[in-house]
Write a protein that holds these residues in place. Sequence first.
Motif, PDB file in Angstrom:
ATOM      1  N   LEU A 141      27.526  -2.014  15.887  1.00 21.12           N
ATOM      2  CA  LEU A 141      26.563  -1.353  15.005  1.00 21.12           C
ATOM      3  C   LEU A 141      27.254  -0.700  13.817  1.00 21.12           C
ATOM      4  O   LEU A 141      26.780  -0.803  12.676  1.00 21.12           O
ATOM      5  N   ARG A 142      28.380  -0.056  14.047  1.00 21.56           N
ATOM      6  CA  ARG A 142      29.140   0.564  12.943  1.00 21.56           C
ATOM      7  C   ARG A 142      29.593  -0.491  11.940  1.00 21.56           C
ATOM      8  O   ARG A 142      29.506  -0.284  10.731  1.00 21.56           O
ATOM      9  N   HIS A 143      30.098  -1.592  12.451  1.00 18.50           N
ATOM     10  CA  HIS A 143      30.570  -2.660  11.569  1.00 18.50           C
ATOM     11  C   HIS A 143      29.416  -3.244  10.752  1.00 18.50           C
ATOM     12  O   HIS A 143      29.540  -3.439   9.537  1.00 18.50           O
ATOM     13  N   LEU A 144      28.302  -3.514  11.408  1.00 19.83           N
ATOM     14  CA  LEU A 144      27.145  -4.074  10.712  1.00 19.83           C
ATOM     15  C   LEU A 144      26.577  -3.084   9.697  1.00 19.83           C
ATOM     16  O   LEU A 144      26.145  -3.478   8.613  1.00 19.83           O
ATOM     17  N   GLU A 145      26.610  -1.808  10.026  1.00 22.57           N
ATOM     18  CA  GLU A 145      26.158  -0.784   9.081  1.00 22.57           C
ATOM     19  C   GLU A 145      27.106  -0.723   7.877  1.00 22.57           C
ATOM     20  O   GLU A 145      26.664  -0.684   6.723  1.00 22.57           O
ATOM     21  N   HIS A 146      28.391  -0.742   8.139  1.00 22.22           N
ATOM     22  CA  HIS A 146      29.399  -0.700   7.075  1.00 22.22           C
ATOM     23  C   HIS A 146      29.241  -1.881   6.106  1.00 22.22           C
ATOM     24  O   HIS A 146      29.477  -1.751   4.911  1.00 22.22           O
ATOM     25  N   ASN A 147      28.819  -3.031   6.630  1.00 22.90           N
ATOM     26  CA  ASN A 147      28.666  -4.231   5.810  1.00 22.90           C
ATOM     27  C   ASN A 147      27.252  -4.416   5.270  1.00 22.90           C
ATOM     28  O   ASN A 147      26.931  -5.461   4.706  1.00 22.90           O
ATOM     29  N   GLY A 148      26.402  -3.426   5.475  1.00 21.73           N
ATOM     30  CA  GLY A 148      25.093  -3.429   4.846  1.00 21.73           C
ATOM     31  C   GLY A 148      24.020  -4.262   5.529  1.00 21.73           C
ATOM     32  O   GLY A 148      22.991  -4.547   4.922  1.00 21.73           O
TER      33      GLY A 148
END
Length: 123
Positions: free
Chosen positions: A63-70
């Motif tokens: 989730l953090r990675h997907l959030e970071h990548n928009g």
Amino acid sequence: MPEQASSTTGSETGNTSICEVLQILGAKWAFLVLNELLNGPQRFNQLRRNVSVIKTQSLTDTLRHLEHNGLVRRQVFPTVPVTVEYSLTEKGSDFQTALKEMDKWVQKWGNSRQIDERTGAST
């Protein structure tokens, strides 16, 4: 170095695109999380139950990675205790087309489709 960039072949360009997609998506669980969030916004524990094959820390990292990548939006509500809800951004929702194509592919070629080795017919 600019000469190298201009001399890439079509297949190298394709590989670069695939690598870029994989860098944006990141973790191996990203496809599953994106697919689940297509059903609408979800709180963390609801999402964790719905994708129970993912360990809690892996889900957090994904989730953090997907959030970071928009691709995923994390919205915090000022309640007691704090409520956090995850949803897809426009960029994340746009990935639905690719997920549908992947679903078509697995329907045709996935492991659940058994082939009779003697006749070559699908069962």
